[in-house]
Design a protein around this motif. Structure first.
Motif, short mmCIF file in Angstrom:
data_model
loop_
_atom_site.label_atom_id
_atom_site.label_comp_id
_atom_site.label_asym_id
_atom_site.label_seq_id
_atom_site.Cartn_x
_atom_site.Cartn_y
_atom_site.Cartn_z
N THR A 1 -26.40 34.89 32.29
CA THR A 1 -25.58 36.04 31.87
C THR A 1 -26.51 37.15 31.43
O THR A 1 -27.56 36.89 30.88
CB THR A 1 -24.70 35.65 30.66
OG1 THR A 1 -23.97 34.47 30.99
CG2 THR A 1 -23.72 36.75 30.29
N CYS A 2 -26.09 38.39 31.67
CA CYS A 2 -26.90 39.51 31.22
C CYS A 2 -26.48 39.87 29.79
O CYS A 2 -25.29 39.99 29.51
CB CYS A 2 -26.69 40.71 32.14
SG CYS A 2 -27.70 42.10 31.64
N ASP A 3 -27.45 40.05 28.92
CA ASP A 3 -27.09 40.35 27.54
C ASP A 3 -27.09 41.85 27.24
O ASP A 3 -27.11 42.27 26.09
CB ASP A 3 -27.99 39.58 26.55
CG ASP A 3 -29.46 39.86 26.79
OD1 ASP A 3 -29.78 40.82 27.52
OD2 ASP A 3 -30.30 39.12 26.25
N LEU B 1 -40.89 39.79 35.32
CA LEU B 1 -40.51 38.41 35.03
C LEU B 1 -40.28 37.71 36.36
O LEU B 1 -39.16 37.40 36.75
CB LEU B 1 -39.25 38.39 34.15
CG LEU B 1 -39.44 39.07 32.79
CD1 LEU B 1 -38.13 39.13 32.04
CD2 LEU B 1 -40.49 38.35 31.96
N ILE C 1 -48.35 20.56 30.49
CA ILE C 1 -48.01 19.44 29.61
C ILE C 1 -48.52 18.16 30.26
O ILE C 1 -48.23 17.90 31.44
CB ILE C 1 -46.48 19.35 29.38
CG1 ILE C 1 -45.95 20.64 28.76
CG2 ILE C 1 -46.14 18.14 28.51
CD1 ILE C 1 -44.44 20.69 28.60
N ILE D 1 -36.65 22.63 28.05
CA ILE D 1 -37.84 23.02 27.28
C ILE D 1 -37.90 24.55 27.22
O ILE D 1 -37.89 25.22 28.26
CB ILE D 1 -39.13 22.49 27.93
CG1 ILE D 1 -39.07 20.97 28.06
CG2 ILE D 1 -40.35 22.91 27.11
CD1 ILE D 1 -40.31 20.36 28.73
N ALA E 1 -37.51 26.01 30.86
CA ALA E 1 -37.10 27.39 30.56
C ALA E 1 -38.28 28.02 29.84
O ALA E 1 -38.15 28.56 28.73
CB ALA E 1 -35.84 27.40 29.71
N GLY F 1 -40.38 30.44 30.73
CA GLY F 1 -40.75 31.85 30.89
C GLY F 1 -41.62 32.14 32.11
O GLY F 1 -41.66 31.36 33.07
N PHE F 2 -42.33 33.25 32.02
CA PHE F 2 -43.00 33.81 33.20
C PHE F 2 -44.40 34.30 32.86
O PHE F 2 -44.70 34.56 31.69
CB PHE F 2 -42.17 35.01 33.72
CG PHE F 2 -40.78 34.62 34.10
CD1 PHE F 2 -40.48 34.26 35.41
CD2 PHE F 2 -39.76 34.57 33.15
CE1 PHE F 2 -39.20 33.86 35.75
CE2 PHE F 2 -38.48 34.18 33.49
CZ PHE F 2 -38.20 33.82 34.79
N TRP G 1 -43.75 37.04 25.02
CA TRP G 1 -44.20 37.42 26.37
C TRP G 1 -44.49 38.91 26.45
O TRP G 1 -45.02 39.39 27.45
CB TRP G 1 -43.21 36.97 27.44
CG TRP G 1 -41.83 37.59 27.43
CD1 TRP G 1 -40.71 37.04 26.91
CD2 TRP G 1 -41.43 38.84 28.00
NE1 TRP G 1 -39.62 37.87 27.10
CE2 TRP G 1 -40.05 39.00 27.77
CE3 TRP G 1 -42.11 39.85 28.69
CZ2 TRP G 1 -39.32 40.11 28.20
CZ3 TRP G 1 -41.38 40.97 29.11
CH2 TRP G 1 -40.00 41.08 28.87
P1 NAP Z 1 -39.49 33.28 27.17
O1 NAP Z 1 -38.70 34.17 26.32
O2 NAP Z 1 -40.89 33.63 27.46
O3 NAP Z 1 -39.44 31.84 26.48
C1 NAP Z 1 -40.23 30.78 26.94
C2 NAP Z 1 -39.97 29.60 26.04
O4 NAP Z 1 -40.70 28.49 26.54
C3 NAP Z 1 -40.42 29.82 24.60
O5 NAP Z 1 -39.49 29.23 23.75
C4 NAP Z 1 -41.76 29.06 24.55
O6 NAP Z 1 -42.09 28.60 23.28
C5 NAP Z 1 -41.42 27.90 25.46
N1 NAP Z 1 -42.60 27.23 25.97
C6 NAP Z 1 -43.55 27.74 26.79
N2 NAP Z 1 -44.48 26.82 27.04
C7 NAP Z 1 -44.12 25.70 26.35
C8 NAP Z 1 -44.69 24.40 26.19
N3 NAP Z 1 -45.84 24.06 26.77
N4 NAP Z 1 -44.04 23.52 25.41
C9 NAP Z 1 -42.89 23.86 24.81
N5 NAP Z 1 -42.30 25.06 24.92
C10 NAP Z 1 -42.92 25.96 25.68
O7 NAP Z 1 -38.79 33.00 28.59
P2 NAP Z 1 -37.25 33.15 29.03
O8 NAP Z 1 -36.36 32.46 28.06
O9 NAP Z 1 -37.18 32.76 30.44
O10 NAP Z 1 -36.96 34.67 28.86
C11 NAP Z 1 -37.83 35.64 29.39
C12 NAP Z 1 -37.12 36.95 29.37
O11 NAP Z 1 -36.24 37.01 30.46
C13 NAP Z 1 -36.23 37.22 28.18
O12 NAP Z 1 -36.93 37.54 27.03
C14 NAP Z 1 -35.40 38.33 28.73
O13 NAP Z 1 -36.09 39.54 28.68
C15 NAP Z 1 -35.22 37.88 30.16
N6 NAP Z 1 -33.93 37.20 30.26
C16 NAP Z 1 -32.87 37.98 30.08
C17 NAP Z 1 -31.64 37.41 30.12
C18 NAP Z 1 -30.49 38.32 29.90
O14 NAP Z 1 -29.49 37.85 29.45
N7 NAP Z 1 -30.62 39.62 30.18
C19 NAP Z 1 -31.47 36.07 30.34
C20 NAP Z 1 -32.58 35.28 30.52
C21 NAP Z 1 -33.82 35.87 30.47
P3 NAP Z 1 -42.99 29.51 22.30
O15 NAP Z 1 -42.13 30.65 21.88
O16 NAP Z 1 -43.36 28.60 21.22
O17 NAP Z 1 -44.17 29.96 23.12
#
Ligand code: NAP
Length: 497
Positions: free
Chosen positions: A53-55, A136, A144, A174, A334, A336-337, A449
């Motif tokens: 979903t887009c926030d 992203l 891991i 995760i 989950a 990230g990028f 990030w």
């Molecule tokens: P993210 O915000 O970068 O989060 C990555 C998560 O993975 C963090 O909780 C991180 O923990 C965890 N992680 C990474 N490596 C790990 C490991 N080795 N062990 C355990 N945990 C680990 O990524 P995302 O949730 O995909 O979101 C990225 C961005 O996409 C968002 O901030 C947003 O801008 C965009 N997005 C937008 C929407 C929307 O609704 N518009 C929806 C989804 C995504 P740590 O924090 O401890 O590093």
């Protein structure tokens, strides 16, 4: 002298669609959009995980030039946005300009033109390249121990497989960013158990994410272009609040941060769980997560929060640092990028063969988000230091594309053959930006990030008016120009070399 610049836009997401449309609207028709995926949409094409979903409110998360009056929800789902982007591409006639399944592997500048090579070996030449490749995009697979030994499926959120079996499964999610929170909430209804591995819990602000758009509003927006335009402008102006609270320390920031804390306190009554869920940094320091159902889902019998660090993955589950082995059938990353890779890993060589790796040896840098020293006739849309954390992406992309069109106007009348931003103007801009970053909430002490490997915040520390003014301003003293060469051919695709 009048000539039609040949332009290649790399990427068919929000930035690429905007750029192509704006350039064509400004009269530049020799535009080709090259996209590595098999459909348009960028992140909205690559991401299709449950709960996506887009926030950002739907009526703001749209192009100013293509308003959609009949959004189903106040916050649109991923599939709804993907459909919208496809509809826009069709209605604006951009489909004919698209080359899909065409990953750019290299772009090399020489003799005042770019040669762009696609993965299948085809080449194209152009006067200008616009990188609209997003940030992203490259999934981060965590390092891991034992991950490859896991016996069940392991899937990254951005490479979701619709055939995965969810019902009755024990699933590990995760990561606790926006994606992890959405996934946990969505999977919780269907899986038998969802284990949320959140090594650093995030502030999750309540927002009415599932509200439908009122019928009266849809009717009004459908019938009245004036109301449509008014609402869009009002939302754009209102979003200035986000730029304000993120960039200026004030009571307004504190008020919103209080709301984030309240969202946790009101929804999680259990003291121990609340403590476990309380981050050790300020709300909004990381990209703020919004949700209406995460805390509720987490407190249901079929969900579990695990904040212990992951020690290793075994063939049957995940062992945390307290020695507990959590048996799971499937692991969802989950995580990230690689958010600062931008257009890489493509080979990018500018004047005199300079490589992007050399220009960006100390991390991504661009002049006012749009131009990179050493790379003439190349522009970035939503490039380094773009306001991805505070200002509408669509608005930013449109302003950037207009600025590019201004340069193309001057190229078309023969003012120059190539234009390249100077290293000193870029350095000055980067220094200014990094100094201004000190007062932003993103620099209050958290890992996110937004931070480059060097620790700089890769965002925009100013407001929307400053962004528009900086992009619109032509500072010829910040660029070097070469004289125009004779007009070339057109940006037709060549045979594989
Ligand atoms: P993210 O915000 O970068 O989060 C990555 C998560 O993975 C963090 O909780 C991180 O923990 C965890 N992680 C990474 N490596 C790990 C490991 N080795 N062990 C355990 N945990 C680990 O990524 P995302 O949730 O995909 O979101 C990225 C961005 O996409 C968002 O901030 C947003 O801008 C965009 N997005 C937008 C929407 C929307 O609704 N518009 C929806 C989804 C995504 P740590 O924090 O401890 O590093």
């Amino acid at each position: 002298m009048s000539r039609s610049p040949r332009v290649i836009v790399v990427g068919a997401g929000i930035a690429g669609i905007t750029t192509a449309h704006v350039l064509i609207r400004r009269g530049f028709t020799d535009v080709t959009i090259v996209e590595k995926g098999d459909a348009v949409g960028g992140v909205w094409h690559w991401n299709r995980y449950p709960g996506l979903t887009c926030d950002v409110p739907s009526n703001l998360y749209q192009f100013g030039f293509a308003p959609k009056p009949d959004w189903e929800r106040l916050f649109a789902t991923g599939p709804q946005i993907k459909q919208y982007l496809n509809d826009v591409v069709d209605s604006l006639g951009l489909r004919a300009k698209l080359l899909l399944n065409a990953e750019v592997t290299s772009a090399v500048f020489g003799d005042d033109e770019w040669t762009v090579t696609i993965a299948d070996g085809r080449t194209m030449t152009a006067d200008f390249v616009v990188m609209a490749t997003g940030l992203l995009h490259h999934p981060r697979v965590p390092d891991i121990r034992g991950l490859e030994s896991f016996g069940g499926p392991v899937v990254h959120s951005a490479r979701w497989d619709d055939d995965l079996r969810i019902r009755g499964q024990r699933i590990a999610v995760i990561g606790s960013g926006s994606t992890g929170v959405q996934l946990l909430t969505a999977l919780n209804g269907e899986a038998s158990q969802v284990l949320h591995f959140a090594r650093s819990p995030q502030w999750v602000m309540w927002a009415p994410m599932e509200l439908r758009q009122p019928r009266l509003l849809t009717a009004l927006l459908t019938r009245s272009p004036a109301v449509r335009s008014w609402l869009y402008r009002a939302l754009l102006a209102g979003s200035g609040f986000l730029a304000d609270v993120t960039t200026v320390p004030s009571w307004r920031r504190q008020l919103l941060q209080r709301f984030a804390r309240l969202s946790l306190c009101v929804q999680v009554r259990d003291q121990a769980l609340r403590e476990q869920l309380t981050p050790d940094y300020e709300p909004m320091c990381k990209r703020q997560v919004l949700s209406s159902g995460y805390y509720r889902a987490l407190q249901s019998v079929s969900a579990e929060l695990i904040t212990e660090r992951i020690d290793e993955v075994t063939p049957t589950g995940i062992r945390t640092s307290d020695g507990v082995h959590h048996r799971v059938d499937m692991i969802v990353l989950a995580t990230g990028f690689h958010s600062h890779d931008y257009m890489r890993p493509m080979q990018l060589r500018g004047r005199r063969g300079i490589r992007i790796e050399d220009v960006w040896a100390d991390g991504p840098r661009a002049y006012r988000t749009i131009a990179i020293p050493g790379l003439p006739n190349l522009f970035t849309v939503l490039g380094p230091n773009s306001p991805t954390g505070s200002i509408s992406l669509q608005y930013t992309a449109e302003r950037t594309a207009e600025a590019i069109a201004d340069w193309l106007d001057r190229f078309a009348v023969g003012e120059f053959g190539s234009i390249e931003v100077t290293a000193s103007a870029t350095d000055d801009f980067m220094k200014e930006v990094n100094d201004a970053m000190g007062s932003t909430v993103w620099a209050t002490g958290c890992d996110s990030w937004y931070l480059t490997p060097r620790g700089d915040v890769d965002l925009w520390p100013y407001d929307r008016a400053t962004l528009a003014a900086m992009l619109a301003e032509h500072r010829d003293d910040h660029f070097v120009f070469t004289a125009p060469r004779q007009p070339g051919g057109s940006s037709k695709v060549g045979e594989p070399q």
